[in-house]
Design a protein around this motif. Structure first.
Motif, short mmCIF file in Angstrom:
data_model
loop_
_atom_site.label_atom_id
_atom_site.label_comp_id
_atom_site.label_asym_id
_atom_site.label_seq_id
_atom_site.Cartn_x
_atom_site.Cartn_y
_atom_site.Cartn_z
N THR A 138 0.83 -1.20 0.00
CA THR A 138 0.00 0.00 0.00
C THR A 138 0.87 1.26 0.00
OG1 THR A 138 -0.23 -0.26 2.40
CG2 THR A 138 -2.04 -1.04 1.03
N ALA A 139 2.09 1.15 0.54
CA ALA A 139 3.02 2.27 0.44
C ALA A 139 3.36 2.52 -1.03
CB ALA A 139 4.28 1.99 1.25
N THR A 140 3.50 1.46 -1.81
CA THR A 140 3.77 1.60 -3.24
C THR A 140 2.61 2.31 -3.93
OG1 THR A 140 5.07 -0.44 -3.21
CG2 THR A 140 4.30 0.34 -5.36
N ALA A 141 1.39 1.90 -3.61
CA ALA A 141 0.22 2.56 -4.19
C ALA A 141 0.19 4.04 -3.83
CB ALA A 141 -1.06 1.87 -3.69
N GLU A 142 0.51 4.36 -2.58
CA GLU A 142 0.54 5.76 -2.17
C GLU A 142 1.62 6.53 -2.92
OE1 GLU A 142 -1.40 7.52 -0.35
OE2 GLU A 142 -2.71 5.96 0.46
N GLY A 143 2.74 5.86 -3.19
CA GLY A 143 3.81 6.50 -3.96
C GLY A 143 3.35 6.86 -5.37
N VAL A 144 2.59 5.95 -5.99
CA VAL A 144 2.08 6.23 -7.34
C VAL A 144 1.12 7.42 -7.31
CG1 VAL A 144 0.66 5.30 -9.21
CG2 VAL A 144 2.39 3.86 -8.13
N LEU A 145 0.20 7.42 -6.34
CA LEU A 145 -0.74 8.54 -6.25
C LEU A 145 0.01 9.85 -6.01
CD1 LEU A 145 -3.58 6.92 -4.08
CD2 LEU A 145 -3.60 7.37 -6.54
N MET A 146 1.03 9.80 -5.17
CA MET A 146 1.82 11.00 -4.89
C MET A 146 2.49 11.51 -6.17
SD MET A 146 4.93 11.28 -2.13
CE MET A 146 6.12 12.63 -2.17
N ALA A 147 3.02 10.58 -6.96
CA ALA A 147 3.69 10.97 -8.21
C ALA A 147 2.72 11.63 -9.18
CB ALA A 147 4.33 9.75 -8.85
N THR A 148 1.48 11.16 -9.22
CA THR A 148 0.51 11.79 -10.12
C THR A 148 0.17 13.21 -9.66
OG1 THR A 148 -1.42 10.87 -8.92
CG2 THR A 148 -0.51 9.56 -10.74
N ARG A 149 0.16 13.41 -8.35
CA ARG A 149 -0.11 14.77 -7.85
C ARG A 149 1.06 15.72 -8.18
NH1 ARG A 149 -1.76 11.74 -3.30
NH2 ARG A 149 0.14 12.27 -2.16
N VAL A 150 2.27 15.21 -8.01
CA VAL A 150 3.45 16.04 -8.23
C VAL A 150 3.61 16.40 -9.70
CG1 VAL A 150 5.98 16.06 -8.14
CG2 VAL A 150 4.67 15.17 -6.20
N THR A 151 3.46 15.41 -10.57
CA THR A 151 3.73 15.64 -12.00
C THR A 151 2.52 16.09 -12.78
OG1 THR A 151 3.21 13.33 -12.55
CG2 THR A 151 5.50 13.82 -11.94
#
Length: 453
Positions: A138-151
């Motif tokens: 789930t940390a990986t999933a949160e990382g993906v969501l974070m990347a979409t917000r940043v980029t």
């Protein structure tokens, strides 16, 4: 006192407000095949002594990891947890409020969270770490969501070496908010293949090292390619002890690190709870999910600790928060932090080296068996082998010899790959500091016998 705040009229009104007529209507999306009709096949009534005896009998059917030669890994690893860890986590200093919103009465919890974050940041080679998430997937999933917000982009590319369960868990989370994912075919040693899949829509590439087949990779080139394309690099680590020996994700240019911390301070548990490690670059901190603890001083100038940057969190920003996670794996990260403190940097490096030596000895013993092919070119404490028979059958046969020989890859990713490839004959084998030389000899001897070599 029972807590029954709702009357039947309350329930009826609530159901009407959301447009359904019954509780069952809330489960219409669950496939009928997955639903149970009637009660579970258990006695309706039993006395306490009878229940205790029945449960002990059920538990007695298990083969515990510590009772037999054990070579399972694939994301959850058996390590020695010193008794000191369980002793210290029960000390009164840590028995402050579970949710430390009021720092004046929660300094014990806040201090160990701060120490935990510092340890994770040092371990991953990153500038900032949060107070943990639920687990590595789930940390990986949160990382993906974070990347979409940043980029402000909407696509994530997963390498073929990312643990299939991590990929599936991420897809479950991010598809719900419309994020596109591309999963490359499973590959023993092809983390860098994600470079060819990066385009202008890519928010992030997700790689794992050591990957699910055990292959350790320097991802520096991938980080450079991602940065050139305006995407972020997420590095996944399922075996935290490996960071005691290998180059850290931060040194290789990772933007975000998502890892499973179970290996340090936390025993194997069927279904968890485990502890997700999450770290990133300082420039991305405003988009980081989860709880974050900071150091401060009180009115008298004394050192103290508080939750900080909480405006990212759900309890303040609701649906505009960085994540719906508004907690952390408190007890598990406390155990992690205590074990890390006991080990120290020197102890962690020695532990990691011992793991690698045990894995090398296991690899050498198995490589001498006719029909066994070592697939993983470079590894930490886990590697893949190809067998002349389906791995699941071999594992079952060795289980009859009271040996837990590893995890068939087909168990993680059943069926046929997108290009028709099959992995039925691939077995993942892990060795840690708990692996005895006698265990390795027993595995090699028994595998030779089972294969008829």
């Amino acid at each position: 006192m029972r807590y029954l705040p709702l009357t039947p009229d309350d329930r009826t009104a609530m159901l009407a407000a959301i447009g359904v007529t019954s509780i069952d209507d809330l489960f219409v999306d669950v496939p009928r095949a997955a639903r149970r009709d009637g009660f579970v096949d258990l006695p309706r009534v039993m006395g306490e002594l009878e229940v205790e005896r029945a449960l002990k009998a059920l538990a007695g059917k298990n083969t515990a990891a510590g009772d037999v030669p054990f070579f399972c890994g694939a994301g959850a690893y058996r390590h020695h947890v010193p008794a000191t860890v369980d002793h210290i986590i029960q000390r009164s200093e840590f028995l402050t409020s579970y949710t430390p919103y009021q720092p004046e009465i929660a300094q014990g919890t806040l201090q160990y969270l701060y120490e935990f974050q510092t340890q994770v940041a040092n371990l991953t080679g990153m500038e900032v770490a949060n107070a943990s998430l639920y687990d590595g997937s789930t940390a990986t999933a949160e990382g993906v969501l974070m990347a979409t917000r940043v980029t402000r982009r909407n696509k994530a590319v997963f390498s073929g070496g990312v643990h299939p369960h991590y990929v599936r868990a991420s897809e479950t989370v991010v598809h719900a908010v419309g994020v596109e994912t591309v999963s490359l075919p499973a590959a023993i040693d092809a983390e860098a293949a994600v470079i060819d899949a990066i385009d202008r829509d890519t928010a992030c590439v997700v790689v794992q090292t050591p990957n699910v087949f055990g292959t350790a990779t320097d991802v520096t080139k991938i980080a450079e390619a991602a940065k050139a394309a305006g995407a972020l690099l997420i590095v996944v680590v399922t075996e935290a002890v490996s960071m005691g020996l290998l180059k850290s994700p931060g040194e290789m240019g990772a933007d975000i690190v998502a890892a499973e911390g179970q290996s340090i301070g936390n025993a194997l548990n069927y279904g968890g709870p485990y502890v997700g490690l999450f770290a990133c670059k300082q420039s991305l901190i405003r988009q980081m999910p989860g709880r974050l603890c900071g150091e401060t001083v009180d009115a008298d100038g004394e050192r103290g600790f508080v939750l900080t940057l909480s405006t990212r969190e759900q309890h303040i920003r609701r649906d505009k928060a960085t994540s719906n996670i508004c907690t952390n794996s408190g007890l598990c990260c406390l155990a992690f932090s205590i074990h890390m403190s006991l080990l120290g940097e020197t102890g962690l490096r020695k532990l990691a080296l011992l793991n690698h030596e045990k894995a090398l000895a296991t690899r050498d013993a198995l490589a001498a068996i006719p029909g066994v092919e070592i697939l993983t070119p470079r590894f930490f404490n886990e590697f893949a082998v190809r067998l002349p028979r389906p791995a699941a059958e071999v594992v079952e046969a060795l289980g009859n010899h009271r040996i837990l020989a590893g995890v068939p890859y087909s168990r993680l990713a059943p069926g046929v790959g997108p290009n028709g490839e099959r992995w039925d004959d691939v077995l993942l084998i892990a060795a840690t500091e708990t692996t005895l030389d006698a265990d390795i000899q027993i595995l090699a001897k028994s595998l030779t016998k089972v294969l008829g070599a």
